[in-house]
Design a protein around this motif. Structure first.
Motif, short mmCIF file in Angstrom:
data_model
loop_
_atom_site.label_atom_id
_atom_site.label_comp_id
_atom_site.label_asym_id
_atom_site.label_seq_id
_atom_site.Cartn_x
_atom_site.Cartn_y
_atom_site.Cartn_z
N ILE A 51 0.87 -1.18 0.00
CA ILE A 51 0.00 0.00 0.00
C ILE A 51 0.90 1.22 0.00
O ILE A 51 1.84 1.31 0.80
CB ILE A 51 -0.95 0.01 1.21
CG1 ILE A 51 -2.02 -1.05 1.00
CG2 ILE A 51 -1.58 1.40 1.40
CD1 ILE A 51 -3.15 -1.04 1.97
N LEU A 53 0.82 5.24 0.43
CA LEU A 53 0.06 6.39 0.91
C LEU A 53 0.80 7.64 0.48
O LEU A 53 1.98 7.79 0.78
CB LEU A 53 -0.06 6.36 2.43
CG LEU A 53 -0.66 5.11 3.06
CD1 LEU A 53 -0.56 5.17 4.58
CD2 LEU A 53 -2.10 4.91 2.62
N SER A 77 -1.36 -0.84 -4.20
CA SER A 77 -2.56 -0.03 -4.08
C SER A 77 -2.13 1.38 -3.69
O SER A 77 -1.53 1.57 -2.63
CB SER A 77 -3.47 -0.63 -3.01
OG SER A 77 -4.58 0.20 -2.79
N ASN A 79 -2.99 5.16 -2.59
CA ASN A 79 -4.02 5.97 -1.95
C ASN A 79 -3.49 7.39 -1.77
O ASN A 79 -2.53 7.59 -1.03
CB ASN A 79 -4.40 5.40 -0.59
CG ASN A 79 -4.97 4.01 -0.68
OD1 ASN A 79 -5.96 3.79 -1.35
ND2 ASN A 79 -4.33 3.06 -0.03
N TYR A 80 -4.11 8.32 -2.47
CA TYR A 80 -3.76 9.73 -2.28
C TYR A 80 -4.59 10.23 -1.11
O TYR A 80 -5.82 10.29 -1.19
CB TYR A 80 -4.00 10.54 -3.55
CG TYR A 80 -3.06 10.12 -4.65
CD1 TYR A 80 -1.71 10.48 -4.60
CD2 TYR A 80 -3.49 9.36 -5.72
CE1 TYR A 80 -0.82 10.08 -5.59
CE2 TYR A 80 -2.61 8.95 -6.71
CZ TYR A 80 -1.28 9.32 -6.64
OH TYR A 80 -0.41 8.92 -7.62
N ILE A 81 -3.93 10.51 -0.02
CA ILE A 81 -4.59 10.87 1.23
C ILE A 81 -4.97 12.34 1.19
O ILE A 81 -4.10 13.21 1.10
CB ILE A 81 -3.65 10.60 2.44
CG1 ILE A 81 -3.13 9.17 2.40
CG2 ILE A 81 -4.34 10.92 3.74
CD1 ILE A 81 -4.19 8.10 2.41
N ASN A 95 -3.41 6.95 9.27
CA ASN A 95 -3.61 6.25 7.99
C ASN A 95 -2.87 4.91 7.97
O ASN A 95 -3.39 3.93 7.43
CB ASN A 95 -3.17 7.13 6.82
CG ASN A 95 -4.19 8.20 6.51
OD1 ASN A 95 -5.20 7.92 5.89
ND2 ASN A 95 -3.95 9.41 6.97
#
Length: 160
Positions: A51, A53, A77, A79-81, A95
């Protein structure tokens, strides 16, 4: 033990607004080289579920895409936080705590001072994160939701 990579975005161009600043040519080159080097140094990154982030700023998105091209892993994966832009350590930890236990690896792509402070809080190590720098740490926990102050052990630091 989960493994955490904390990466500062590559060198960025001056300008305003800050959120929209792109990487410089040198910043792009540094991150491209780092992605290839990281794949060589950490061969498990080619097959592990990961993942990533990232802050949603232009320079961190560019850094993320260049890094991914070097890693050649199809099980990442991203994920743009939303609150990752200039995030403090507490935001990153919140997160990180939500990463599923079956994911052994996390990469954080962010900004200073938040990521330098995150390294200090997790490991006690004071490492200056220049653009394109990355710290690798193992977390002395069984699951991501157990992460807290002092649970990190720095394994390596990279600077372009």
């Amino acid at each position: 033990m989960p493994k955490l990579f904390i990466l500062r975005h590559g060198e960025s161009s001056p300008g305003s607004p800050d959120f929209d600043r792109p990487l410089t040519d040198q910043g792009r080159l540094d991150i491209e080289r780092f992605g290839i080097k990281l794949a060589e140094l950490e061969p498990e990154l080619a097959s592990n579920k990961i993942i990533l982030l990232s802050s949603p700023s232009k320079r961190t998105k560019e850094t993320t895409q260049l890094l991914l091209s070097g890693l050649h892993n199809l099980d990442i994966s991203v994920n743009y936080i939303e609150n990752g832009y200039l995030a403090d350590p507490a935001t990153w930890i919140k997160n990180i705590e939500n990463i599923p236990s079956e994911t052994p690896t996390c990469i954080v792509v962010g900004h200073n001072p938040g990521i330098s402070d995150l390294i200090t809080i997790l490991s006690g190590s004071h490492i200056t994160m220049t653009p394109g720098a990355c710290v690798t740490m193992e977390l002395l926990i069984n699951d991501w939701d157990e992460v807290f102050e002092g649970t990190g052990n720095v394994l390596s630091a990279y600077r372009p």
